[in-house]
Scaffold this active site. Structure first.
Site, mmCIF file in Angstrom:
data_model
loop_
_atom_site.group_PDB
_atom_site.id
_atom_site.type_symbol
_atom_site.label_atom_id
_atom_site.label_comp_id
_atom_site.label_asym_id
_atom_site.label_seq_id
_atom_site.Cartn_x
_atom_site.Cartn_y
_atom_site.Cartn_z
ATOM 1 N N THR A 228 50.807 69.351 -107.275
ATOM 2 C CA THR A 228 50.408 69.714 -108.643
ATOM 3 C C THR A 228 51.359 70.773 -109.173
ATOM 4 O O THR A 228 51.919 71.547 -108.389
ATOM 5 C CB THR A 228 49.012 70.355 -108.683
ATOM 6 O OG1 THR A 228 49.074 71.636 -108.038
ATOM 7 C CG2 THR A 228 47.979 69.484 -108.005
ATOM 8 N N ASP A 229 51.518 70.824 -110.474
ATOM 9 C CA ASP A 229 52.160 72.017 -111.024
ATOM 10 C C ASP A 229 51.231 73.185 -110.683
ATOM 11 O O ASP A 229 50.047 73.002 -110.395
ATOM 12 C CB ASP A 229 52.384 71.893 -112.541
ATOM 13 C CG ASP A 229 53.409 72.920 -113.021
ATOM 14 O OD1 ASP A 229 53.688 73.891 -112.274
ATOM 15 O OD2 ASP A 229 53.942 72.774 -114.134
ATOM 16 N N TRP A 230 51.785 74.387 -110.739
ATOM 17 C CA TRP A 230 51.031 75.552 -110.254
ATOM 18 C C TRP A 230 49.797 75.806 -111.140
ATOM 19 O O TRP A 230 49.927 76.191 -112.299
ATOM 20 C CB TRP A 230 51.948 76.769 -110.196
ATOM 21 C CG TRP A 230 52.624 76.961 -108.855
ATOM 22 C CD1 TRP A 230 52.716 78.144 -108.166
ATOM 23 C CD2 TRP A 230 53.286 75.991 -108.027
ATOM 24 N NE1 TRP A 230 53.369 77.947 -106.968
ATOM 25 C CE2 TRP A 230 53.725 76.638 -106.854
ATOM 26 C CE3 TRP A 230 53.506 74.626 -108.133
ATOM 27 C CZ2 TRP A 230 54.393 75.991 -105.827
ATOM 28 C CZ3 TRP A 230 54.181 73.962 -107.105
ATOM 29 C CH2 TRP A 230 54.605 74.643 -105.980
#
Ligand code: BGC
Length: 823
Positions: A228-230
C-alpha cells in the site's frame, strides 16, 4: 504455492502480522522460520533512507545519497539506455545502504499541469512513461534491489489524494492510465507495485480486484508483491482478499488482528491469506538472499576486489558523474535565436539569479534526497572557457520585490556580452501533497527579466522547474534552456550545455501550453469533493491539443539541438518502419525520433495521433543511419469496453515521423486487418468526443462512455465517517472538531503565506482520512478508537470518549498478547 514448506509452518498470527509493516520502513521478520525483514526506502530520484526516526514525508533527515535528475527531467532524455544506467546507479546505492526495495519509479500520467507531483512522474504519454520506467526498473533490479512501481493507479491529483475517487471509463483507464504500468510489468518484471491512496470507480485501489488481481496478476503476469502507499490501507481484509500483500507503514498489530478476525468470520479464507503470504515471501527471500550474497562476496574479498559494490564513497563519486551526464542529456533547448548558444569561447557573461547561487534541483515530499553534494553555477562557471564579469542574485526567492537586487543585476548585465539568467519555480511551488493553483513563476522574476532585457538584448534564460510553467515572457530571451529539476549535478550539466561541451538533445515529455485555461481537464481539476471525474477521456496532453487544434507554446516531443537533422526515405513494413536520418549540421549530436500513429476515418473517437515508438539516435557530423522503429502490440490497439478486449479496427492508419508531435517530417499509411466488430458507443450520444470538444462534457455523453450513470460525488455533510478527510471537520457537529479544523486550516494558510519549504505535515493531516490515524501510529491507536473519535466529531462526545478510553486499554492489552505469540 512456491513456499508451502515455510507457509505451512507459520502460525496464523505470524501470517497475519507478516502482511503489515513492523516499522515505518520494515516488514516483519521471523527468525525461527528463517524469514528476514526487508527494508524499503523512497526514491524515485535518489535513496531516501531514514536511519533515525522514520516519517514518510521527508521531514526527518536521511542518509546522504546522490540526487539524480527528477523523473520529469530524465524523461526529456527519451533515452532508455541512459535511464537504465540511472536505475543501476540507484540500485547500487540502495544495495550499499542495505535497502531492499526502492520505492520508485513514479509512473502516474500527467493529466493536468497543476498536479503537485508532476516533477516525480515522467510524462503525459503512457508509452514514453512505460518504456522509460521499464528501463529504470531493469537498472535498479540488476543490482539485486527491487523496484516498486507507483502509484497504481489513476492518482493524478494531490488534493485530497487519500479521500478521492477517480471516476474513469474503462477505455481511458486502460489506454492512458494503465498502459505505462503494463509496459513496465511485461518488459521489466518489477518485484513490487505500490497501490495508490485513491479509489478507482468507487473501490479503493488497494482493494480493487479488477486492478490488483484481474489486470495486474492475471492479465499482465505480475508475480511480485503489492504494497500500500503509506497509510493507504482502508479495510485490510478487503485489501488482502483482493490482491494486496503488505500494508505500510506501521499499523501496529491492529491490522493483523483484523485479518485474523476476518478469517474467523469468513470474510476472507485462510487460503487467500496464505496466497498473499506466499507471494510476499517469495520476494522477501529472493531480495534478502541477494543482499546476503553481495555482502558475503564483499567480505570474502576482504572488502577490496569487490569494494566498489559496497563502497559508498566510490559509488557516490561515480553516481555524481552519472547524474551530471543524465542531466545534460535531459535539458531541453527551447529557443536559440541568432545562435546565441553555445557560448563562444571567452564570452563575457553576467551570471544573474538566485538559482545560480543556490540551485533549485529537486522537488519536495517523500522523494526529497539528502544530496551528497550540490553544485552551483557561481562556483563552477569560472572553470569553463568564459569570462565571468560578475554574479548577482537579482531577485528574492520568496517572491518579494527588491529594487536593490534588480539595480545590481541590471548594472552587471550592461557590462556583459551575454547575460545568463537563472530562474524558475521556487521550493514552495512543487510538492507532494499539494497541487499548484496556477502555472506562473513569481512576478518578481518577471520584473527582473524585463529590466535585464532593457539593459542587454543578449539574454539567455535557464529555467529550473519540474513541471509546466506559463511563459508569456519568452520573447524577452534570445536563448532559453529548460533544465527542469536536474539533480545535484545540475550546475555542471547546465554549463556543459551552455558552452557546447554537450550538444542539447532533450525533448519535452509534456506540452508547454500557452495558458492554463487550454488544459483539457481544466473544468474538472482538481476535484474538491469526493469524485474526480475524468470526463476528458483519452484527450490528455498533446492528444487533445493536436486533435482540437489548440495552439501551444512548445509541443510535446519538442527540443532543439546545435546541429540539424534530415529525415528521408520512409518505408513501412509489416513489422515496423524504417527511414534514414542524417546529421546535416556542424556538430555531432543526438536526435529524438518519434513515430506517431492515427486513423482519420475511425468509427471510434480517437486522438489524431499517438506516440507509438521512439528512439534516440546519435550521429557525427555528416553521418547518416538507417533507423528502424518496430510496431508492437500497442501500435494499433484500442480497448473495447463492450467486449472487454483489446481490438484492432480494420482500415487505413496514418504513420508520421518527426522531431516533435508538431514537427513531422515523413508520412505514410498502412492498411490493417481488424477484429473490432461491435462499436463501444452510440455516436449520437457522445458526439462531443468525436470533435475532441471535451471541456464541458454533458452527463449524457460521459455516461455513454462510462456505461453507467455518473455517481454522486458530494460529501455527506450530516455526519462524517472514517473515510472522510480531517479537513471535512469544517462540517462537523462537534464544536471542538470545528475548532481543530480551524487550527489546522490556519496553520496551513500561515505556512503557505510564509513561503519556504511547504509544511507537508500539516498538509498531510489536513487531507488525511480519519482511518489513517490508526494506520500510521505504530499501534498506539486502533481502528476501534478511530471509530469512537469520529463519533465525537459527529457530536456524540461522551459515547465517543468512552470508546476511545476503553479502546485504548483494549488495544494495549491485545497488542501485548499478540506480541507474546510472535516471540
Ligand atoms: C508517497 C509515496 C511514498 C510513501 C513513503 C507517500 O506519501 O505517496 O510515494 O513512497 O509516502 O514515503
Amino acid at each position: 504455492m512456491k513456499h508451502a514448506d515455510i507457509v505451512n509452518r507459520m502460525t496464523a498470527e505470524e501470517k497475519a502480522a507478516f502482511l503489515s509493516g513492523k516499522s515505518e520502513w520494515e516488514s516483519w521478520n521471523f527468525e525461527r522460520l528463517g524469514i528476514p525483514s526487508i527494508f524499503m526506502s523512497d526514491g524515485p530520484s535518489g535513496i531516501r533512507k531514514q536511519a533515525g526516526e522514520g516519517d514518510h514525508l521527508g521531514l526527518n533527515p536521511s542518509v546522504p545519497a546522490t540526487c539524480f535528475p527528477s523523473s520529469a527531467t530524465l524523461c526529456n532524455s527519451w533515452d532508455a539506455a541512459l535511464t537504465e544506467e540511472v536505475g543501476e546507479g540507484l540500485g547500487r546505492e540502495a544495495m550499499a545502504e542495505g535497502v531492499n526495495v526502492l520505492l520508485g519509479p513514479g509512473m502516474n500520467i500527467k493529466r493536468n499541469p497543476l498536479c503537485g507531483r508532476n516533477f516525480e512522474y515522467f510524462s503525459e504519454d503512457p508509452y514514453l512513461t512505460g518504456k522509460l520506467a521499464a528501463a529504470e526498473v531493469r537498472g535498479i533490479q540488476s543490482r539485486g534491489v527491487a523496484a516498486c512501481c507507483k502509484h497504481f493507479a489513476v492518482n493524478s491529483q494531490e488534493t485530497r489524494r487519500m479521500a478521492m475517487n477517480a471516476v474513469i471509463d474503462e477505455r481511458t483507464l486502460r489506454e492512458i492510465y494503465l498502459t505505462a504500468f503494463e509496459i513496465a510489468v511485461k518488459e521489466s518484471h518489477p518485484r513490487a507495485m505500490m497501490s495508490s491512496y485513491n479509489e478507482v470507480n468507487g473501490v479503493y485501489a488497494n482493494e480493487n480486484r479488477h486492478l490488483l488481481t484481474d489486470i495486474l496478476r492475471k492479465e499482465w503476469g505480475f508475480d511480485g508483491f503489492v504494497v500500500t502507499d503509506w497509510g493507504a490501507s482502508n479495510d485490510h481484509v478487503l485489501g488482502v482478499k483482493n490482491g494486496s500483500n503488505l500494508e505500510m507503514p506501521n499499523p501496529g498489530l491492529d491490522s493483523a488482528r483484523e485479518l485474523l478476525a476476518g478469517v474467523k468470520s469468513g470474510r476472507i479464507s485462510q487460503d487467500e491469506v496464505d496466497q498473499r503470504v506466499d507471494e510476499l515471501l517469495d520476494v522477501v527471500l529472493e531480495l534478502t538472499a541477494e543482499a546476503k550474497k553481495v555482502r558475503q562476496n564483499h567480505d570474502d574479498h576482504d572488502g577490496s576486489v569487490q569494494a566498489s559494490c559496497l563502497d559508498k564513497d566510490a559509488i557516490h563519486r561515480e553516481n555524481h558523474q552519472l547524474a551530471r551526464r543524465a542531466a545534460a542529456e535531459s535539458m531541453v533547448l527551447l529557443k536559440n535565436e541568432d545562435r546565441i548558444l553555445p557560448l563562444k569561447s571567452g564570452t563575457r557573461v553576467a551570471i544573474i539569479g538566485d538559482f545560480a547561487f543556490e540551485p533549485r534541483y529537486q522537488g519536495a515530499g517523500s522523494s526529497m534526497v539528502n544530496a551528497t553534494k550540490v553544485e552551483n553555477i557561481r562556483d563552477l562557471a569560472g572553470g569553463y572557457d568564459l569570462q565571468v564579469v560578475g554574479t548577482a542574485r537579482g531577485y528574492r526567492r520568496d517572491g518579494s520585490e527588491d529594487a536593490t537586487l534588480i539595480g545590481e543585476a541590471v548594472s552587471l548585465a550592461k557590462q556583459a556580452d551575454v547575460v545568463l539568467l537563472f530562474f524558475g519555480l521556487n521550493e514552495q511551488s512543487e510538492s507532494e501533497g499539494l497541487d499548484r493553483t496556477h502555472l506562473r513563476i513569481p512576478q518578481n522574476q518577471i520584473t527582473l527579466m524585463r529590466e535585464i532585457q532593457e539593459a542587454n538584448r543578449n539574454t539567455v534564460g535557464i529555467i529550473s522547474a519540474g513541471s509546466v510553467i506559463e511563459m508569456p515572457w519568452h520573447s524577452l530571451f534570445k536563448g532559453l534552456l529548460h533544465a527542469y529539476l536536474p539533480g545535484q549535478a545540475g550546475a555542471s550539466a547546465m554549463l556543459d550545455v551552455l558552452t557546447g561541451a554537450v550538444n542539447p538533445s532533450g525533448h519535452l515529455g509534456e506540452t508547454i501550453l500557452n495558458k492554463y485555461e487550454d488544459t483539457p481537464s481544466y473544468s474538472y481539476y482538481p476535484a474538491l469533493e469526493r469524485n474526480s471525474e475524468y470526463r476528458e477521456s483519452v484527450f490528455v496532453g498533446y492528444r487533445y491539443f493536436e486533435t482540437a487544434d489548440v495552439p501551444v507554446l512548445f509541443p510535446f516531443g519538442y527540443g532543439l539541438s546545435y546541429t540539424t537533422f534530415e529525415y528521408s526515405a520512409l518505408q513501412v513494413e509489416e513489422s515496423g518502419i524504417r527511414f534514414t536520418l542524417k546529421n546535416t549540421g556542424t556538430r555531432d549530436g543526438a536526435e529524438v525520433v518519434q513515430m506517431y500513429v492515427g486513423m482519420k476515418d475511425s468509427a471510434l473517437f480517437r486522438p489524431v495521433r499517438e506516440l507509438k515508438g521512439f528512439a534516440k539516435i546519435f550521429l557525427k557530423v555528416g553521418e547518416e543511419k538507417k533507423v528502424s522503429i518496430p510496431f508492437d502490440d500497442k501500435t494499433f490497439r484500442v480497448r473495447n469496453r463492450m467486449t472487454d478486449r483489446w481490438e484492432i479496427e480494420g482500415g487505413t492508419y496514418q504513420i508520421s515521423v518527426g522531431s516533435s508531435c508538431r514537427d513531422l517530417r515523413l508520412f505514410a499509411s498502412v492498411e490493417k486487418q481488424g477484429d473490432l466488430e461491435q462499436l463501444p458507443y452510440d455516436r449520437e450520444k457522445c458526439g462531443c468526443y468525436y470533435k475532441a470538444d471535451i471541456r464541458r462534457v454533458s452527463d449524457e455523453a460521459y455516461e455513454e462512455i462510462l456505461g453507467y450513470p455518473v455517481p454522486s460525488g458530494s460529501w455527506n455533510q450530516k455526519s462524517l465517517g472514517i473515510n472522510d478527510a480531517l479537513c471535512q471537520m469544517y462540517y462537523a457537529k462537534s464544536p471542538i472538531a470545528r475548532k481543530i479544523y480551524r487550527v489546522l486550516d490556519r496553520k496551513l494558510k500561515k505556512s503557505q503565506a510564509e513561503g519556504g519549504v511547504p509544511d507537508l505535515n500539516t498538509m498531510f493531516q489536513y487531507n488525511m482520512p480519519f482511518r489513517a490515524i490508526a494506520k500510521m501510529t505504530g499501534g498506539l491507536v486502533s481502528m476501534e478508537m478511530v471509530k469512537s473519535i469520529v463519533e465525537m466529531v459527529n457530536g456524540h462526545f461522551f459515547r465517543g470518549m468512552g470508546g476511545v478510553i476503553g479502546g485504548f486499554f483494549r488495544n494495549r492489552k491485545e497488542n501485548k498478547q499478540y506480541l507474546r505469540k510472535l516471540n
